[in-house]
Write a protein that holds these residues in place. Structure first.
Motif, mmCIF file in Angstrom:
data_model
loop_
_atom_site.group_PDB
_atom_site.id
_atom_site.type_symbol
_atom_site.label_atom_id
_atom_site.label_comp_id
_atom_site.label_asym_id
_atom_site.label_seq_id
_atom_site.Cartn_x
_atom_site.Cartn_y
_atom_site.Cartn_z
ATOM 1 N N ILE A 604 0.852 -1.193 0.000
ATOM 2 C CA ILE A 604 0.000 0.000 0.000
ATOM 3 C C ILE A 604 0.892 1.249 0.000
ATOM 4 N N ASP A 605 0.774 2.029 -1.051
ATOM 5 C CA ASP A 605 1.585 3.246 -1.180
ATOM 6 C C ASP A 605 0.771 4.431 -0.657
ATOM 7 N N TRP A 606 1.268 5.039 0.443
ATOM 8 C CA TRP A 606 0.565 6.170 1.059
ATOM 9 C C TRP A 606 0.980 7.533 0.459
ATOM 10 N N GLU A 607 1.935 7.500 -0.416
ATOM 11 C CA GLU A 607 2.454 8.748 -0.960
ATOM 12 C C GLU A 607 1.378 9.440 -1.810
ATOM 13 N N ARG A 608 1.246 10.760 -1.631
ATOM 14 C CA ARG A 608 0.273 11.527 -2.399
ATOM 15 C C ARG A 608 1.011 12.514 -3.308
ATOM 16 N N PRO A 609 0.366 12.908 -4.398
ATOM 17 C CA PRO A 609 1.032 13.810 -5.356
ATOM 18 C C PRO A 609 1.396 15.138 -4.712
ATOM 19 N N LYS A 610 2.539 15.651 -5.123
ATOM 20 C CA LYS A 610 2.985 16.963 -4.679
ATOM 21 C C LYS A 610 2.676 17.985 -5.779
ATOM 22 N N GLY A 611 1.587 18.672 -5.660
ATOM 23 C CA GLY A 611 1.249 19.683 -6.648
ATOM 24 C C GLY A 611 0.720 19.100 -7.935
ATOM 25 N N VAL A 630 3.170 9.843 -8.732
ATOM 26 C CA VAL A 630 3.933 9.349 -7.574
ATOM 27 C C VAL A 630 4.939 8.311 -8.063
ATOM 28 N N SER A 631 6.173 8.413 -7.598
ATOM 29 C CA SER A 631 7.226 7.495 -8.048
ATOM 30 C C SER A 631 6.928 6.060 -7.615
ATOM 31 N N ILE A 632 7.128 5.117 -8.532
ATOM 32 C CA ILE A 632 6.927 3.691 -8.240
ATOM 33 C C ILE A 632 8.178 3.038 -7.673
ATOM 34 N N TRP A 633 9.312 3.749 -7.679
ATOM 35 C CA TRP A 633 10.572 3.134 -7.271
ATOM 36 C C TRP A 633 10.579 2.739 -5.806
ATOM 37 N N ARG A 634 9.871 3.449 -4.967
ATOM 38 C CA ARG A 634 9.809 3.053 -3.556
ATOM 39 C C ARG A 634 9.134 1.692 -3.415
ATOM 40 N N TYR A 636 9.038 -0.637 -5.773
ATOM 41 C CA TYR A 636 9.988 -1.623 -6.281
ATOM 42 C C TYR A 636 11.074 -1.927 -5.254
ATOM 43 N N PHE A 637 11.510 -0.889 -4.570
ATOM 44 C CA PHE A 637 12.559 -1.060 -3.563
ATOM 45 C C PHE A 637 12.084 -1.951 -2.416
ATOM 46 N N ILE A 638 10.879 -1.679 -1.909
ATOM 47 C CA ILE A 638 10.315 -2.503 -0.826
ATOM 48 C C ILE A 638 10.097 -3.941 -1.305
ATOM 49 N N ALA A 639 9.628 -4.101 -2.547
ATOM 50 C CA ALA A 639 9.410 -5.445 -3.101
ATOM 51 C C ALA A 639 10.720 -6.229 -3.153
ATOM 52 N N ASN A 640 11.799 -5.573 -3.553
ATOM 53 C CA ASN A 640 13.094 -6.245 -3.605
ATOM 54 C C ASN A 640 13.585 -6.613 -2.209
ATOM 55 N N GLU A 641 13.362 -5.719 -1.250
ATOM 56 C CA GLU A 641 13.767 -6.037 0.115
ATOM 57 C C GLU A 641 12.973 -7.216 0.658
ATOM 58 N N TRP A 642 11.683 -7.242 0.378
ATOM 59 C CA TRP A 642 10.862 -8.387 0.796
ATOM 60 C C TRP A 642 11.350 -9.671 0.122
ATOM 61 N N ASN A 643 11.686 -9.567 -1.125
ATOM 62 C CA ASN A 643 12.166 -10.724 -1.873
ATOM 63 C C ASN A 643 13.461 -11.261 -1.261
ATOM 64 N N CYS A 736 8.331 2.180 6.786
ATOM 65 C CA CYS A 736 7.884 3.472 7.323
ATOM 66 C C CYS A 736 8.588 4.629 6.619
ATOM 67 N N MET A 737 9.880 4.494 6.382
ATOM 68 C CA MET A 737 10.607 5.562 5.706
ATOM 69 C C MET A 737 10.203 5.675 4.239
ATOM 70 N N SER A 738 9.709 4.565 3.662
ATOM 71 C CA SER A 738 9.281 4.587 2.257
ATOM 72 C C SER A 738 7.816 4.939 2.108
ATOM 73 N N ASN A 739 7.121 5.064 3.233
ATOM 74 C CA ASN A 739 5.697 5.418 3.209
ATOM 75 C C ASN A 739 4.871 4.323 2.516
ATOM 76 N N ILE A 740 5.235 3.081 2.798
ATOM 77 C CA ILE A 740 4.551 1.943 2.179
ATOM 78 C C ILE A 740 4.201 0.931 3.263
ATOM 79 N N SER A 741 2.949 0.490 3.272
ATOM 80 C CA SER A 741 2.498 -0.566 4.177
ATOM 81 C C SER A 741 2.421 -1.882 3.422
ATOM 82 N N VAL A 742 2.507 -2.959 4.184
ATOM 83 C CA VAL A 742 2.446 -4.301 3.586
ATOM 84 C C VAL A 742 1.210 -4.997 4.131
ATOM 85 N N PHE A 743 0.372 -5.475 3.204
ATOM 86 C CA PHE A 743 -0.869 -6.175 3.545
ATOM 87 C C PHE A 743 -0.699 -7.628 3.112
#
Length: 960
Positions: A604-611, A630-634, A636-643, A736-743
């Motif tokens: 779950i990506d909590w990031e919201r658009p900036k402007g 909103v950037s998708i790289w965060r 992808y980064f969390i997915a790789n860490e989970w992997n 938390c630093m990536s603003n992404i939750s895992v369900f």
């Protein structure tokens, strides 16, 4: 090679007119009037010719004897007249009871040989000896019966002895030997010559040697107890029964005066009394001043004719037919050391080493309280015993055994037919000799029952001794009554097995609650069986590890002997338990692997658009403003860490395998698995190495494996995770630093939630702002990270309602897509847009669900009850609202290797043990164990990555 070859020739190939030249290793011709000698390696003169000169081989000269002196002297050098004819060899012969005289007292050759009659009258009583060279006193029985050296009718001459016809003689014996394995009955030349005379002399004169000789013939006939037969054993029994008046020896009722002790008696149940009624009056220990005690076996040896040879100690390999070093041969009698030796011996070597049989009466020597040395008779269990009808169905029941006393190693005598000077037609070999030492039940002072020697013979029909061979074995085994241990094991298995059923039922109930299905169907039954397989595997594992360590500690550490290791035949149940544990644990492991590879997961990506940004509308030619992407790289980064953390374990598998191998093979812990009393980790190269105990091998290897794993886990938990790296908790921080939750959903209505919503509002920022955010958080200038206000709880176990699950599935149906193409730029536009919409829909739904935006699908947060934590199940069913349970233990690792370390560790131990039991090699077991770990890790990573890409819309090409 041809230049150094030569034809193979043997003395028998040369024929009468040639001899075997030992320098050329080939046949050579004999000269005129010559023929091959008896040995075959020289020439001798033909009958009627004397030697003139002889230098060996064919270097002899022969000349014909004159007509009036046609005989040749015994040495072959002179001619002599023979008054009573010639033998086939051309030498003089004389009648019975005459001796041949060729020279005078001073050595002068007589012109005519003399045949002098031996004086058999009173005062002289002389007769010719066996060779016919001189007159000797005739046998005493001739003198007793006929007062001369003549045994004429009606007196009876048998075996060189003379008996009066008026005396009561034993029945007429049958001089046959039965070789049951070959289905062959032979008339033995030895029996034919000596059996009747030995029986008569033993019966009439109580001749000690004759009685021993008759007993030996009974032993050679496998102690036959046929009630109607008159073989050697029948004659022995006839004398035994009719000489009760003579009394017994050493107050032993089975040992008749003047007779050898052959049997213990044929009363049913007597064997158990002999073997278990009394114990040896001495104690044995493994430690202290009395350690390294040897069993002092001693044997009285007799030749076939009944002559006592000597007392012989069994040390030095008296009973071991296989050659070996003196040290290793003597190790057979070290108390507590299981000894096994086997080899294949050629028949030609047996015939050479054992030209005559030796018979043994075995005893165990011990010291009495007064310092006097005593002997304890060792009973013999002959597996080839020819039983009477009451012993035909003896089986393995000790009460039906018929114990004997005398045995032999090799019999090359009874199988000779017609001529004792010729090789035997059949030989009988003790192919299996086993000495059993049994510990007295419940002893605490190392007390043993009388030893038992078990012997099995093999009948060999001699055809080609050079190519024929026989497998022989010798062993010393130590055993104790294992029935009590087996009962305790069965009780433990029953109790723990019953508890495993209850535990599996609770697991099944919890699983039904988590799946949201209350109907008991086939799937429920199968799930219960899978749960029960895993729990029952743990039961078997606990029992086998406990049993192995129990025997390791109590056998190796005891001072006075109170326990002995189970025999290999008694280890079968133990091996079966290990096999069952491995099979069931493998089933549980595969079920765990499948469940982890099929979990539902979404980031779950909590990031919201900036402007907003300006974008040209394609086809309309106008520019409109829209929300900044909103950037998708965060994600992808969390997915790789989970992997990467999917196969992280609490131990290092490679270090675990190498450390176990180091301690077992290099340090020498493997030596503790030997079936001897030593607890030393080293063994000298020249000493005897006892066989392995499978129970001890499992006990040692599992103890070392568990100890090293335990130390690794302590180090990992106390030091490494605290001071170096804690991948699980760091992943939560990273979310938390990536603003992404895992369900996560591991079941239909149960799973885990990692709350990664940033307290700073945005995570897609530059380095400076990121550092400022971290500084504010360190100084408590912002809110806490927890899902609930003013809390730090970020991980939860979630139990979702059925309505929530149905809504999740409807969105997920459009999220599921096929695997993307191999390159980055050639994706289908329609598929991409459909997946993007589905991803955004799922992201919006789950984020709104967490924000309590759906009143009909709301949730509550609560703590789990202590009993719920212990049982691993939830008592409340989420009917209206989902339930988020606070989780401080990061239990989402249950869907990773990290949270299932116990299952993985037990599976590795059992895999290692199964390979070791099959190969008896710790090195091979370690190699294969590491290979299976890597194979399953590869499978878990590969398929887990595919599942991650399928469930989260993260393109697999970005998972590295």
């Amino acid at each position: 090679a041809r230049g150094f070859s030569l034809p193979l020739q043997r003395p028998a190939d040369c024929g009468d007119g040639r001899y075997f030249d030992i320098s050329r290793l080939a046949c050579g011709p004999c000269g005129a009037h010559q023929r091959q000698s008896a040995g075959g390696s020289s020439c001798v003169c033909q009958p009627g010719y004397r030697m003139v000169s002889s230098n060996g081989g064919s270097s002899i000269t022969c000349e014909k004897c004159p007509e009036n002196m046609s005989g040749v002297t015994q040495d072959g050098w002179n001619c002599v007249a023979c008054p009573k004819g010639l033998t086939s060899e051309g030498k003089c012969k004389c009648l019975n009871n005459e001796i041949l005289v060729e020279r005078s007292i001073d050595g002068s050759l007589l012109n005519e040989a003399l045949c002098l009659h031996c004086n058999g009258s009173e005062q002289s009583f002389s007769a010719s000896d066996v060779s016919g060279n001189r007159c000797v006193r005739c046998e005493q029985t001739f003198i007793n019966v006929s007062k001369s050296c003549d045994c004429s009718s009606p007196n009876i001459l048998t075996g060189g002895l003379c008996f009066s016809a008026s005396e009561s003689l034993p029945p007429k014996g049958v001089a046959t030997v039965r070789f049951g394995q070959l289905g062959l009955t032979l008339t033995s030349a030895w029996f034919l010559k000596n059996m009747q005379s030995s029986a008569s002399a033993c019966w009439l004169y109580s001749n000690l040697t004759a009685c021993q000789a008759l007993g030996n013939m009974c032993v050679m006939n496998m102690n036959s107890l046929s009630s109607s037969g008159t073989d050697a054993c029948g004659l022995f029994q006839y004398i035994y029964v009719n000489t009760a008046r003579l009394g017994t020896v050493h107050s032993i009722s089975f040992w008749r005066h003047n007779l050898p002790w052959l049997y213990y008696g044929d009363q049913p149940g007597l064997a158990s009394q002999v073997l278990e009624a009394n114990h040896l009056p001495t104690i044995f220990s493994f430690k202290g001043t009395d350690k390294d005690v040897k069993l002092e076996f001693i044997a009285a040896s007799f030749d076939a004719a009944g002559n006592f040879l000597k007392w012989q100690n069994l040390e030095g390999g008296l009973l071991q037919l296989c050659p070996d070093t003196q040290t290793k041969l003597n190790a057979a009698y070290a108390f507590g050391t299981t000894y096994q030796q086997s080899c294949k011996i050629s028949v030609s070597k047996i015939l050479l080493d054992f030209p005559n049989p030796i018979f043994y009466d075995l005893f165990l020597e011990y010291n009495g309280d007064n310092g006097q040395q005593y002997l304890w008779a060792v009973p013999i269990l002959n597996l080839n015993l020819q039983y009477s009808e009451m012993f035909v169905n003896q089986g393995s029941n000790m009460n039906n055994w018929l114990l004997t006393r005398r045995f032999f190693l090799v019999d090359t005598l009874s199988g000779k037919e017609n001529d004792l000077g010729k090789p035997p037609r059949v030989i009988r070999i003790a192919s299996k000799i086993a000495i059993s030492i049994r510990l007295v039940s419940h002893t605490q002072r190392g007390t043993i029952y009388p030893p038992l020697l078990t012997v099995a013979y093999t009948d060999v029909l001699v055809q080609n001794p050079e190519t024929q061979s026989v497998m022989v074995s010798f062993s010393v085994n130590y055993e104790m009554n294992q029935s009590e241990a087996q009962i305790q094991t069965d009780i433990t298995l029953g109790v723990l097995g019953g508890l495993a059923v209850l535990w599996s039922l609770l697991k099944t109930a919890g699983w039904k609650r988590r799946t949201g299905n209350s109907i008991i169907d086939l799937q429920t039954v199968l799930k219960f069986l899978l749960f029960y397989a895993g729990d029952l595997a743990n039961v078997f594992f606990i029992i086998t590890v406990g049993t192995g360590i129990y025997w390791l500690v109590f056998f190796k550490a005891q001072q006075f002997v109170s326990v002995l290791l189970p025999l290999p035949s008694q280890e079968e149940d133990f091996v079966t338990y290990i096999a069952c544990a491995f099979s069931l644990k493998a089933l549980q492991f595969l079920q765990l692997l499948v469940s982890q590879l099929t979990i539902d997961i979404f980031f779950i990506d909590w990031e919201r658009p900036k402007g907003k940004v300006l974008k040209a509308v394609e086809g309309e030619g106008v520019i409109k403003s829209s929300a900044a992407p909103v950037s998708i790289w965060r994600t992808y980064f969390i997915a790789n860490e989970w992997n990467e953390i999917q196969t992280v374990r609490k131990i290092n598998p490679l270090f675990q395998v190498l450390a176990v191998l180091f301690f077992l093979e290099v340090v020498g812990f493997s030596n503790l698995a030997l079936m001897d009393s030593s607890s030393s980790l080293t063994r000298s190269s020249g000493s005897y190495i006892a066989p392995w105990s499978r129970i001890l091998r499992f006990g040692v290897s599992s103890a070392v494996w568990i100890a090293i794993a335990f130390l690794q886990i302590i180090f990992f938990s106390v030091f490494y995770e605290r001071f170096v790296e804690d991948t699980i908790r760091q992943f939560v921080d990273l979310c938390c630093m990536s603003n992404i939750s895992v369900f996560l959903l591991s079941h239909s209505c149960f799973g885990y939630y990692i709350h990664g919503r940033s307290v700073h509002g945005h995570a897609d920022t530059n380095m400076e702002e990121m550092n400022m955010n971290l500084k504010r958080e360190a100084e408590n200038l912002c809110s806490q990270r927890g899902l609930l206000p003013n809390t730090d709880g970020q991980t939860f176990q979630i139990s979702i309602s059925r309505k929530m699950r149905l809504h999740y599935d409807r969105i997920h149906e459009t999220l599921t897509r096929k695997r993307g193409p191999a390159r980055l730029l050639d994706s289908s536009a329609n598929t991409f847009e459909q997946s993007t919409r589905a991803y955004n829909t799922m992201n919006k739904f789950l984020s709104s669900f967490i924000d309590h935006a759906h009143k009909e699908m709301d949730y509550i947060v609560k703590d789990k009850l202590l009993l719920e934590r212990i049982l691993g199940m939830e008592f409340m069913e989420p009917i209206e609202k989902s339930i988020f349970y606070n989780d401080e233990g990061h239990s989402f690792s249950d869907v990773l290797y990290y949270g299932n370390e116990t299952t993985l560790l037990i599976f590795d131990i059992l895999f290692f043990s199964i390979v070791d039991l099959a190969s008896q090699s710790f090195v091979l077991s370690a190699i294969l164990t590491y290979l299976q770990q890597e194979i399953f890790r590869f499978i878990r990573n590969t398929l887990g990555q595919k599942n991650l890409a399928s469930k989260t819309l993260v393109d697999e090409r970005f998972l590295i």
